[in-house]
Scaffold this active site. Sequence first.
Site, PDB file in Angstrom:
ATOM      1  N   LYS A 121      -2.322  -1.504  -3.767  1.00 26.75           N
ATOM      2  CA  LYS A 121      -3.182  -0.333  -3.688  1.00 26.75           C
ATOM      3  C   LYS A 121      -2.361   0.932  -3.780  1.00 26.75           C
ATOM      4  O   LYS A 121      -1.356   1.010  -3.089  1.00 26.75           O
ATOM      5  CB  LYS A 121      -3.903  -0.395  -2.341  1.00 26.75           C
ATOM      6  CG  LYS A 121      -4.802   0.757  -2.033  1.00 26.75           C
ATOM      7  CD  LYS A 121      -5.364   0.573  -0.660  1.00 26.75           C
ATOM      8  CE  LYS A 121      -6.160   1.827  -0.348  1.00 26.75           C
ATOM      9  NZ  LYS A 121      -6.499   1.920   1.029  1.00 26.75           N
TER      10      LYS A 121
ATOM     11  N   LYS B  37       0.857  -1.184   0.000  1.00 28.63           N
ATOM     12  CA  LYS B  37       0.000   0.000   0.000  1.00 28.63           C
ATOM     13  C   LYS B  37       0.892   1.232   0.000  1.00 28.63           C
ATOM     14  O   LYS B  37       1.721   1.415   0.905  1.00 28.63           O
ATOM     15  CB  LYS B  37      -0.881  -0.027   1.248  1.00 28.63           C
ATOM     16  CG  LYS B  37      -1.776   1.193   1.380  1.00 28.63           C
ATOM     17  CD  LYS B  37      -2.725   1.028   2.555  1.00 28.63           C
ATOM     18  CE  LYS B  37      -3.595   2.244   2.738  1.00 28.63           C
ATOM     19  NZ  LYS B  37      -4.506   2.098   3.877  1.00 28.63           N
TER      20      LYS B  37
END
Length: 324
Positions: free
Chosen positions: A248, A195
């Site tokens: 992400k 992330k």
Amino acid sequence: MVFPIVRPRRLRQSAVLRSMVRETRLSPEQLIYPLFVVEGDQVKKPISSMPGQFQLSVDHLKKEAQSLKDLGIPAVILFGIPSQKDEQGTVAWKKNNIINRAIQELKEHAPDLYVITDECFCEYTSHGHCGILKNGDVDNDATLANLAKQAVNHAQAGADMVAPSGMMDGMVDSIRAGLDEEGFQNVPIMSYAVKYASAFYGPFREAAECAPGEGDRSTYQMDPANAREALREADLDVSEGADILMVKPALAYLDIIQGLKDEFDVPIAAYHVSGEYAMIKAAAQNGWLDEEKAMMESLTSIRRAGADLIITYYAKEAAKIMRR
Ligand code: PBG
């Protein structure tokens, strides 16, 4: 063999043929829809930076679940927005908190809908950081125990899968141990393993009311410039027991999705985040691009890069098109 014997255009001559030789397919069962749940009754509050998305109170979830079922979307990821917040985010492991009530409501009225919960503290802390603060930074190890309590709390309420998103070192290990100790060996962990500290989360912070009061998340989320580090993060999470690895955001990180797909044998998920959704919406509202085509092209490219699952605010709109 070369031109004129070889002509790639031959296989593009009709829609039927193009469909037959299509390499990447997108279907509703690969989509996961995010839901923002708030306290109160009859609340359906539009999120201004994400047109078409809402904060919903628990009583709206039954209807929402029905519409997802009708569209063939199997799963949701839940974000709870509690009315009380404190330094540690203690409400995250309280029995009857907003997220638990949401899980119970969904499990009661839509037992087949697969419920995933986000494990993190930014929606629960008064300072908006993803864990306990110490000297202005998130204290990794102190946060781990709380993450395990939060995950167990969700599993006890009926969550099918948990998804730690705080980028704490050791988070998968701690949650796995916590779940196993309470008898939840079969609750999978989808780790937000890779992330990035991304500007594309902007609209989500309005939706989930979780912008950090001071500072940013760059001491825990990854530097967007790093690709080798993504493999290292993913490798650690797999060894800690992650069942699914997530990347992400998605579109600006297709190379990372592909890298994980090549390297690991667990399913790969990608989060097509709030800013990616908002960009298409905004351009479409201005008449600058065709929303439907831009959306389908984006989702298809995320699949092409290697994502088995896509978390997207476009899940419903995309599923509608796929059903036509
Ligand atoms: C953290 C979390 C965030 C998102 C999902 N989980 C925000 C953040 O890290 O700042 C972003 C999702 C999106 O932008 O759509 N709980």
